[in-house]
Design an enzyme around this catalytic site. Structure first.
Site, PDB file in Angstrom:
ATOM      1  N   GLN A 230       0.852  -1.039  -0.058  1.00  0.00           N
ATOM      2  CA  GLN A 230      -0.010   0.173   0.022  1.00  0.00           C
ATOM      3  C   GLN A 230       0.875   1.260  -0.106  1.00  0.00           C
ATOM      4  O   GLN A 230       1.602   1.357   0.918  1.00  0.00           O
ATOM      5  CB  GLN A 230      -0.719   0.113   1.307  1.00  0.00           C
ATOM      6  CG  GLN A 230      -1.757   1.210   1.325  1.00  0.00           C
ATOM      7  CD  GLN A 230      -2.618   1.257   2.627  1.00  0.00           C
ATOM      8  OE1 GLN A 230      -2.183   1.427   3.502  1.00  0.00           O
ATOM      9  NE2 GLN A 230      -3.941   1.126   2.609  1.00  0.00           N
TER      10      GLN A 230
ATOM     11  N   TYR B  42      -6.401  11.144   3.647  1.00  0.00           N
ATOM     12  CA  TYR B  42      -5.026  11.159   3.571  1.00  0.00           C
ATOM     13  C   TYR B  42      -4.832  12.156   2.377  1.00  0.00           C
ATOM     14  O   TYR B  42      -5.804  12.724   1.909  1.00  0.00           O
ATOM     15  CB  TYR B  42      -4.236   9.834   2.890  1.00  0.00           C
ATOM     16  CG  TYR B  42      -3.904   8.967   4.249  1.00  0.00           C
ATOM     17  CD1 TYR B  42      -4.933   8.862   5.282  1.00  0.00           C
ATOM     18  CD2 TYR B  42      -2.885   8.146   4.387  1.00  0.00           C
ATOM     19  CE1 TYR B  42      -4.518   8.129   6.246  1.00  0.00           C
ATOM     20  CE2 TYR B  42      -2.526   7.344   5.199  1.00  0.00           C
ATOM     21  CZ  TYR B  42      -3.504   7.325   6.266  1.00  0.00           C
ATOM     22  OH  TYR B  42      -3.136   6.512   7.483  1.00  0.00           O
TER      23      TYR B  42
ATOM     24  N   ALA C 288      -9.627  -7.754   7.738  1.00  0.00           N
ATOM     25  CA  ALA C 288      -8.423  -7.082   8.437  1.00  0.00           C
ATOM     26  C   ALA C 288      -8.539  -7.427   9.901  1.00  0.00           C
ATOM     27  O   ALA C 288      -7.690  -8.331  10.441  1.00  0.00           O
ATOM     28  CB  ALA C 288      -8.566  -5.622   8.428  1.00  0.00           C
ATOM     29  N   ARG C 289      -9.576  -6.842  10.491  1.00  0.00           N
ATOM     30  CA  ARG C 289      -9.449  -7.164  12.117  1.00  0.00           C
ATOM     31  C   ARG C 289      -9.575  -8.526  12.464  1.00  0.00           C
ATOM     32  O   ARG C 289      -8.926  -9.208  13.303  1.00  0.00           O
ATOM     33  CB  ARG C 289     -10.555  -6.686  12.754  1.00  0.00           C
ATOM     34  CG  ARG C 289     -10.184  -4.960  13.033  1.00  0.00           C
ATOM     35  CD  ARG C 289     -11.602  -4.099  13.327  1.00  0.00           C
ATOM     36  NE  ARG C 289     -12.539  -4.121  12.010  1.00  0.00           N
ATOM     37  CZ  ARG C 289     -13.480  -3.326  12.249  1.00  0.00           C
ATOM     38  NH1 ARG C 289     -13.936  -2.821  13.331  1.00  0.00           N
ATOM     39  NH2 ARG C 289     -14.428  -3.367  11.101  1.00  0.00           N
TER      40      ARG C 289
END
Length: 385
Positions: free
Chosen positions: A98, A168, A343-344
């Site tokens: 990423q 971002y 993810a988690r």
């Protein structure tokens, strides 16, 4: 029905299945370089059956880090990154880097460099003002993305994921709330999207068809006056028309203004406060609820919004958002999504894909107490060991 565990094509890359480990900041690079801990962080889900794991977050320049401990893409980082990609490949999985620029989410105090943004406004993460990016700054950032992508190829990555989310830098330019510029990078959506399109083109030109290129795009920021679905669909269509990305991973929320909008579920305010010394700890506990808001958790909570993109695009889409059950993955594929991202749940059980294949259920309870562990090494606080 499309088989979740059947091989699938992502641009020029063949993945062994349709499950991608989404980027999760690992908190495992204290010297801004690869460590054995970071390698093991990605080796575990690779061994556990994901088709591809995503290394987060590889900044394209020193001021583009959220803090100085993050990797930034330069020649010095390549040997360690190559060790990481080789370790993941040895387990049979692909690996993506990423890449991006944190912009106003960067910690200027930690980086000892100004945080770039569309304009000048308070930077809460560094307790300083952001610096309005000049056109020369943006040209440099575009070139830095291309350079980072070339280094990713050199390091053996199978893909790069360009970060266009969470306010971002690119996402902050897309946001009408944060971008009040009056030049060619502000105002109409065509101008606010210019940086995203320029970066995607630069990355594609840099890597050709040697690796896959994906982008993580905000569907909405989750804040009043922010980037919203109708504009995001238009940007997604422009990316598709340009032919610069092989897939989009759809996300939401603002690390700057509303981070829990992405995660949903309980906000671990007490656990976050414990990471700071007094009196800052007390301030976080007293006022942090205004920043870390709680949203009800439900599985595949981004699906309803993502359906609007699926209806508008032919481009492959990666569905993210609290996906833990095989039935949910199968539903997503049946609706035309090409991949699912987790993810988690993979922090709790890195071998969850293999377990799902044998009929098991995820043990993740979505407590979000993994989130504050980023300061000392991201992990599930409920996992054994």
């Amino acid at each position: 029905m499309t088989d979740v565990f059947a091989p699938a094509q992502l641009g020029p890359v063949r993945l062994r299945n349709r499950i991608i480990k989404a980027a999760t900041f690992e908190g495992a690079t204290p010297q801004a370089l690869v460590t054995d801990r970071l390698i093991e962080f990605h080796r575990r889900p690779a061994r556990g059956g994901v088709g591809m794991t995503t290394v987060a977050y590889c900044a394209v320049s020193p001021e583009g880090r959220t803090d100085r401990h993050q990797i930034w893409m330069r020649d010095e980082a390549v040997p360690g990154l190559r060790r990481l990609t080789e370790a993941v490949h040895a387990e049979g999985a692909a690996v993506s880097a990423q890449i991006g620029h944190a912009g106003p989410v960067a910690n200027a105090a930690s980086n000892r460099l100004p945080a770039l943004a569309p304009g000048r406004f308070p930077n809460p993460l560094g307790t300083r003002m952001t610096r309005a990016a000049t056109v020369d700054d943006l040209d440099r950032v575009v070139r830095a993305h291309a350079g980072a992508a070339r280094l990713a190829v050199e390091a053996g990555f199978d893909a790069v994921e360009i970060h266009f989310g969470h306010n971002y830098l690119v996402s902050s330019f897309l946001s009408p709330r944060l971008n009040r510029r009056r030049d060619s990078y502000g105002g109409a959506l065509e101008n606010r999207a210019r940086l995203a399109l320029e970066i995607a083109r630069a990355v594609r030109d840099a890597v050709g068809d040697r690796i896959a290129v994906t982008a993580k795009l905000n569907m909405d920021d989750g804040v009043p006056g922010g980037f919203w679905l109708d504009e995001s669909v238009r940007v997604a269509r422009w990316l598709e028309a340009d032919g610069t990305v092989d897939a989009l991973e759809l996300t939401a929320g603002s690390s700057l203004l509303n981070p829990m909008y992405l995660f949903t579920g309980d906000a671990p305010l007490r656990e976050f406060a414990a990471q700071f010394p007094p009196p800052l700890r007390w301030g976080v506990r007293a006022a942090g609820g205004a920043f870390l808001r709680s949203y009800p958790f439900e599985e595949a909570y981004l699906l309803e919004r993502a359906r609007q993109f699926r209806a508008a695009l032919d481009l492959p889409l990666i569905l993210l958002g609290g996906i833990t059950r095989l039935e949910t993955m199968e539903q997503a594929l049946a609706e035309g999504f090409a991949f699912v991202a987790m993810a988690r749940a993979l922090l709790r059980e890195p071998d969850l894909p293999l377990r799902l294949r044998s009929g098991a259920r995820s043990l993740c309870v979505h407590c979000n107490k993994c989130m504050p562990t980023i300061y000392r090494g991201t992990r599930c606080v409920l996992a054994a060991g």
